[in-house]
Scaffold this active site. Structure first.
Site, mmCIF file in Angstrom:
data_model
loop_
_atom_site.group_PDB
_atom_site.id
_atom_site.type_symbol
_atom_site.label_atom_id
_atom_site.label_comp_id
_atom_site.label_asym_id
_atom_site.label_seq_id
_atom_site.Cartn_x
_atom_site.Cartn_y
_atom_site.Cartn_z
ATOM 1 N N LYS A 121 -4.507 0.200 6.249
ATOM 2 C CA LYS A 121 -5.299 1.223 5.545
ATOM 3 C C LYS A 121 -6.792 1.055 5.830
ATOM 4 O O LYS A 121 -7.622 0.926 4.925
ATOM 5 C CB LYS A 121 -5.025 1.168 4.049
ATOM 6 C CG LYS A 121 -3.561 1.400 3.674
ATOM 7 C CD LYS A 121 -3.376 1.389 2.171
ATOM 8 C CE LYS A 121 -1.921 1.621 1.794
ATOM 9 N NZ LYS A 121 -1.052 0.461 2.113
ATOM 10 N N LEU A 122 -7.157 1.109 7.092
ATOM 11 C CA LEU A 122 -8.547 0.870 7.483
ATOM 12 C C LEU A 122 -9.484 1.949 6.948
ATOM 13 O O LEU A 122 -9.155 3.134 6.950
ATOM 14 C CB LEU A 122 -8.671 0.825 9.009
ATOM 15 C CG LEU A 122 -7.877 -0.255 9.746
ATOM 16 C CD1 LEU A 122 -8.217 -0.210 11.234
ATOM 17 C CD2 LEU A 122 -8.151 -1.639 9.179
ATOM 18 N N ILE B 180 -17.297 1.912 8.364
ATOM 19 C CA ILE B 180 -18.150 2.731 9.226
ATOM 20 C C ILE B 180 -17.427 2.959 10.554
ATOM 21 O O ILE B 180 -16.534 2.191 10.929
ATOM 22 C CB ILE B 180 -19.530 2.094 9.437
ATOM 23 C CG1 ILE B 180 -19.409 0.748 10.170
ATOM 24 C CG2 ILE B 180 -20.254 1.920 8.109
ATOM 25 C CD1 ILE B 180 -20.735 0.163 10.574
ATOM 26 N N ASP B 181 -17.828 4.019 11.282
ATOM 27 C CA ASP B 181 -17.079 4.443 12.467
ATOM 28 C C ASP B 181 -16.885 3.313 13.470
ATOM 29 O O ASP B 181 -15.777 3.095 13.978
ATOM 30 C CB ASP B 181 -17.803 5.596 13.155
ATOM 31 C CG ASP B 181 -17.939 6.819 12.267
ATOM 32 O OD1 ASP B 181 -17.439 6.782 11.122
ATOM 33 O OD2 ASP B 181 -18.549 7.814 12.708
ATOM 34 N N GLN C 9 5.818 2.206 -8.401
ATOM 35 C CA GLN C 9 5.727 3.513 -7.764
ATOM 36 C C GLN C 9 5.905 4.617 -8.806
ATOM 37 O O GLN C 9 6.743 4.505 -9.700
ATOM 38 C CB GLN C 9 6.815 3.659 -6.680
ATOM 39 C CG GLN C 9 6.742 2.604 -5.584
ATOM 40 C CD GLN C 9 5.590 2.841 -4.630
ATOM 41 O OE1 GLN C 9 4.846 3.802 -4.750
ATOM 42 N NE2 GLN C 9 5.430 1.949 -3.673
ATOM 43 N N ARG D 290 11.181 -3.325 -1.399
ATOM 44 C CA ARG D 290 11.936 -4.120 -2.367
ATOM 45 C C ARG D 290 13.423 -3.794 -2.462
ATOM 46 O O ARG D 290 14.231 -4.721 -2.607
ATOM 47 C CB ARG D 290 11.274 -4.001 -3.745
ATOM 48 C CG ARG D 290 10.056 -4.904 -3.882
ATOM 49 C CD ARG D 290 9.192 -4.543 -5.084
ATOM 50 N NE ARG D 290 8.396 -3.345 -4.825
ATOM 51 C CZ ARG D 290 7.459 -2.889 -5.653
ATOM 52 N NH1 ARG D 290 7.225 -3.520 -6.786
ATOM 53 N NH2 ARG D 290 6.756 -1.814 -5.349
#
Length: 256
Positions: free
Chosen positions: A90-91, A94-95, A213, A234
């Protein structure tokens, strides 16, 4: 979706040959479309899970928990042996930082990588991955979040609307796919067309515990809704018989 947005989405889909291709293949078997989340605390436990699932599963997700316990080296080992790996990082930064991270992840041989669906971050990632086989996935709205969580985070959209807006932006950026709840998969598929991956976590077989969830569906319903890949953690990894649990989910996917 407004008429102008529909026209834009159609135009972008028609021009995807110029963009990052993604990795969803319509002819993939269900075995190729089940991603098991190795949400375990140690590489030793992950290795045990992979051994137990050998022959039934060919695709694994590695996220923060395992990554920060030696899991990145383990991811390289899996990939070098021909196993597909979804690196769930999940980066968002900044570019330049996103681009440099993606360049190194391409070298690791990963199959999928998540990027938070912010337009500039997605564009930087797409540019960095160009020419590679890495499928970049835009994280729309986490499946642990409901409408109140979205409001608390400062967004003016409800989760469904925010997912659709981010799907349009991911399509325009040339991303390989979207991560969303299977509840939204059908609407997302209408926006992105047949060629992008629609990857859905929050999958729970009927009668299983939802855990943390909030927006969950069964494996069969996810496939019917248009999901290309299901991420299951899970319900398989915590099962007494992991292989049997995986095979049961695969059978349910096939029934759809």
């Amino acid at each position: 979706m407004p008429h102008t947005d529909r026209n834009l989405a159609h135009a972008v889909r028609a021009d995807r040959s110029l963009m990052h291709p993604g990795s969803f293949v319509q002819g993939d078997t269900m075995r190729d479309r089940l991603i098991v989340g190795l949400d375990v605390p140690t590489v030793k436990e992950a290795e045990k899970a992979v051994r137990e699932l050998e022959g039934a599963v060919s695709f694994y997700k590695i996220g923060y928990q395992l990554a920060f316990a030696g899991g990145l080296d383990f991811a390289r080992e899996l990939a070098s042996g021909g196993t597909k790996v979804f690196l769930d990082m999940k980066l968002l930064d900044i570019d330049n930082t996103v681009a440099k991270g993606v360049e190194n992840i391409v070298r690791m041989g990963m199959t999928m990588l998540t990027i938070h669906a912010y337009p500039k971050a997605m564009q930087a990632a797409v540019d960095a991955a160009k020419g590679s086989e890495l499928c970049l996935l835009a994280v729309s709205v986490l499946t642990s979040m409901d409408e109140q969580d979205i409001i608390d985070a400062g967004y003016e959209y409800d989760p469904h609307t925010l997912v659709l807006r981010r799907s349009e932006q991911a399509l325009h950026a040339g991303m390989g796919g979207i991560v969303c709840s299977a509840e939204e998969a059908e609407a997302v598929r209408r926006i992105v067309g047949p060629d992008m991956a629609v990857v859905t976590p929050g999958i729970r077989p009927a009668g299983s515990d939802h855990g943390d969830q909030k927006r969950v569906v069964t494996p069969a319903q996810a496939i019917r809704n248009g999901s290309s890949h299901l991420v299951v953690g899970r319900p398989i990894v915590a099962a007494p018989d992991r292989r049997a649990a995986a095979e049961a989910i695969l059978a349910e996917m096939q029934s759809a």
